[in-house]
Motif scaffolding. Structure first.
Motif, short mmCIF file in Angstrom:
data_model
loop_
_atom_site.label_atom_id
_atom_site.label_comp_id
_atom_site.label_asym_id
_atom_site.label_seq_id
_atom_site.Cartn_x
_atom_site.Cartn_y
_atom_site.Cartn_z
N ARG A 105 11.05 -1.59 8.49
CA ARG A 105 11.58 -2.03 9.08
C ARG A 105 10.36 -3.48 7.45
O ARG A 105 11.17 -4.34 7.03
CB ARG A 105 10.29 -3.68 9.76
CG ARG A 105 10.43 -5.38 9.47
CD ARG A 105 9.85 -5.11 11.12
NE ARG A 105 8.68 -4.74 11.80
CZ ARG A 105 8.09 -4.02 12.89
NH1 ARG A 105 9.20 -3.68 13.22
NH2 ARG A 105 6.80 -3.38 12.87
N ASN A 106 9.33 -2.64 7.09
CA ASN A 106 9.04 -3.00 5.93
C ASN A 106 9.20 -2.76 4.36
O ASN A 106 9.03 -3.32 3.05
CB ASN A 106 7.43 -3.45 6.15
CG ASN A 106 6.57 -4.08 7.46
OD1 ASN A 106 6.76 -4.95 7.37
ND2 ASN A 106 5.81 -3.82 7.69
N GLY A 107 10.01 -0.98 4.49
CA GLY A 107 9.79 -0.90 3.73
C GLY A 107 9.32 0.20 3.11
O GLY A 107 9.09 0.36 1.93
N VAL A 108 8.38 -0.30 2.98
CA VAL A 108 6.61 0.52 1.67
C VAL A 108 5.46 0.65 3.61
O VAL A 108 5.70 0.11 4.06
CB VAL A 108 6.25 -0.45 1.52
CG1 VAL A 108 5.98 -1.56 1.52
CG2 VAL A 108 5.61 0.28 0.20
N GLY A 109 5.08 2.10 2.55
CA GLY A 109 3.56 2.01 3.70
C GLY A 109 2.34 2.78 2.43
O GLY A 109 2.58 3.11 1.43
N ILE A 110 0.96 2.77 3.57
CA ILE A 110 -0.18 2.73 2.99
C ILE A 110 -0.42 4.23 4.05
O ILE A 110 -1.15 3.33 4.86
CB ILE A 110 -0.98 1.83 1.75
CG1 ILE A 110 -1.92 2.61 1.59
CG2 ILE A 110 -1.78 1.33 2.60
CD1 ILE A 110 -2.94 1.93 0.19
N LYS A 111 -0.95 4.67 3.60
CA LYS A 111 -1.32 6.27 4.92
C LYS A 111 -3.04 6.93 4.37
O LYS A 111 -2.64 7.20 3.38
CB LYS A 111 -0.51 6.25 4.72
CG LYS A 111 0.10 7.82 3.97
CD LYS A 111 1.25 8.74 5.15
CE LYS A 111 0.93 9.37 6.45
NZ LYS A 111 -0.19 10.76 5.67
N GLY A 112 -3.16 7.40 4.83
CA GLY A 112 -4.74 8.30 5.06
C GLY A 112 -3.83 9.81 5.84
O GLY A 112 -2.92 9.33 6.28
#
Length: 391
Positions: A105-112
Motif C-alpha cells: 500500500r505504501n510502496g516503501v518500508g524501513i525494517k530491523g
C-alpha cells in the motif's frame, strides 16, 4: 556535557529551499540516492506526506526505530510511519501478511531484523519471505569508510550488489529419506539479468570503473555458471565498465588482505550475505552501514548487517548510525533530498569531526546521548539557514 540549545521551530522550519554548503567533499557521503529509474517509485504522498511501513523487528530494532522516528520528527520531514509488529507465535502468519499488505500500500518500508524461529521445520524466515513476496530482487550496500573511525582499513569504498530472492535462499529443502537432506539452489537467467542490469546502471550513474562477478562456477558449473555467463553477457552492453570475475573463497581472502582491489561486486544471494558482513567488519563494524532492497515496485531499507544485536538490547549502547543511514537512503528514495542531507551531514559531523561515538566505534556515549549530539548538530549546522526559528 552537551551544550544547552533551546530552539523553537515553526511548522515550516525545515521546508524552505536552501543552498547547501556541504561540510566537505563528503556530501552525499555514502551515495544514498536510489539508482532505480522506475518513475512509478516512490508512491505519491497523501496530502503532501509519505506513509512509510516500519518493521521494528527484534533485538535492538525497536529501540533504534524509536530514534528514527525522533530524528525524522526533529527535522520535520513529511513522513508518517505505519508500524507493523511481526512476532513469533500464533499470529505470525497474520502479522507477516499485514506487513506485506502495508508495504504494498505504501510502496516503501524501513525494517530491523525480524527474529526467525530456528526450531520449526515448517517455518519460513520472515525476512526472506518479505523480500520474495515483494520481489525485492536486488540488495545494494555501499561499504565506505568513515574518516577517523578505527578499523582494519581506511578509505575503503566498495559497492556490493546481491541477488536477493534466489540461490540458497529459495528455502526449498526436503528430506529424501531419514538423515538425508536436499537443499535446492535456484539460479534463473531472468533474475540474474535483472540484477546485472541494475548493477551496470548503478556503475554508470555513479561512475564506477569495474564490476567483479563473485561465483563458485568451478564447482557449481550449472548454477553459478549461468550466473557468471549472464552477467558477462549483460556487460557487453556497457563497454565503458570493466567486468572480471573471481571465486568466492578467493574474494573473502582478498577483501581482508587488500580491499582496494575491488570497486563493485555482484554475486548470488548467500555469497552476498557473507561478503557484506566481511566488508562491514573491516570498515568499522555492524553499526555504520545500511543496505537497500529494491524491486520494480517496492523498496525496503535496513542496516546492512542483518543482526539482531540481542546482547545490546535495552542497554542504551547500540550504535544508531546504520539505522539512521537506512533512513537517509529512504528519504533519498522518496526524493526528499533536503532532509536526507541534513541527517547525513549531521551524522558525519557527530562521529567524524566532533568524535562523539558509541563504544563499538571507539567512543563512550550511550545511544541516547549520541542522538542528542546528532540533533544538536542538526540545529547548529542548519538552523541559521532557515527562516522561522527563534533562539
Amino acid at each position: 556535557m552537551l551544550r544547552s540549545s533551546k530552539i523553537i521551530y515553526s511548522n515550516s522550519h525545515f521546508k524552505k529551499k536552501i543552498n547547501f554548503t556541504p561540510l566537505s567533499s563528503q556530501r552525499n557521503y555514502h551515495n544514498h540516492q536510489p539508482p532505480l529509474g522506475n518513475e512509478e517509485i516512490p508512491h505519491k504522498p497523501y496530502g503532501g506526506r509519505h506513509i512509510v511501513t516500519m518493521l521494528p523487528g527484534g533485538g535492538i530494532g525497536p529501540e533504534l526505530m524509536n530514534y528514527v522516528e525522533d530524528v525524522v520528527k526533529f527535522v520535520n520531514a513529511p513522513i508518517d510511519f505505519e508500524k507493523c509488529e511481526i512476532k513469533d507465535g500464533p499470529t505470525l502468519d497474520e502479522d507477516l501478511r499485514n506487513a506485506i499488505i502495508s508495504i504494498k500500500r505504501n510502496g516503501v518500508g524501513i525494517k530491523g531484523t525480524i527474529e526467525p524461529n530456528l526450531n520449526s521445520l515448517n517455518f519460513k524466515n520472515p525476512n526472506v519471505e518479505i523480500r520474495n513476496k515483494l520481489d525485492l530482487f536486488v540488495n545494494l550496500t555501499v561499504c565506505k569508510s568513515y574518516p577517523g573511525i578505527t578499523a582494519k582499513y581506511k578509505n575503503v569504498d566498495v559497492v556490493v550488489v546481491r541477488q536477493n530472492t534466489e540461490g540458497e535462499y529459495a528455502m526449498l529443502e526436503h528430506e529424501c529419506r531419514k538423515g538425508v537432506i536436499e537443499s535446492l539452489k535456484i539460479i534463473t537467467q531472468k533474475n540474474t539479468m535483472r540484477v546485472a542490469k541494475f548493477a551496470f546502471d548503478f556503475a554508470t550513474r555513479f561512475r564506477r570503473r569495474k564490476i567483479t562477478v563473485v561465483h563458485k562456477a568451478n564447482i557449481m558449473k550449472l548454477s553459478d555458471g549461468l550466473f557468471l555467463k549472464t552477467v558477462k553477457e549483460v556487460s557487453k552492453s556497457y563497454p565503458h565498465i570493466k567486468c572480471n570475475d573471481i571465486i568466492v573463497d578467493a574474494t573473502t581472502m582478498k577483501i581482508v588482505s587488500n580491499p582496494y582491489d575491488f570497486d563493485m561486486l555482484i554475486m548470488p544471494n548467500l555469497y552476498g550475505t557473507i561478503i557484506n558482513n566481511v566488508i562491514c567488519g573491516i570498515t568499522g563494524g555492524a553499526g555504520l552501514t545500511s543496505g537497500s532492497n529494491y524491486g520494480s515496485k517496492y523498496a525496503i531499507f535496513e542496516p546492512a548487517c542483518r543482526t539482531l544485536g540481542k546482547t545490546l538490547q535495552n542497554k542504551n549502547i547500540a550504535n544508531p548510525v546504520a539505522m539512521l543511514n537506512a533512513t537517509v537512503s529512504l528519504l533519498y528514495h522518496l526524493k526528499r533530498d533536503i532532509y536526507a542531507r541534513i541527517i547525513s551531514e549531521a551524522i558525519y559531523k557527530t562521529i567524524c569531526i566532533d568524535n562523539q561515538r558509541t563504544m563499538d566505534i571507539g567512543g563512550d556515549l550511550h545511544t541516547s546521548d549520541m542522538i542528542d549530539y546528532l540533533k544538536e548538530n542538526i540545529s547548529l549546522l542548519y538552523c541559521e539557514k532557515y527562516a522561522g526559528y527563534q533562539k
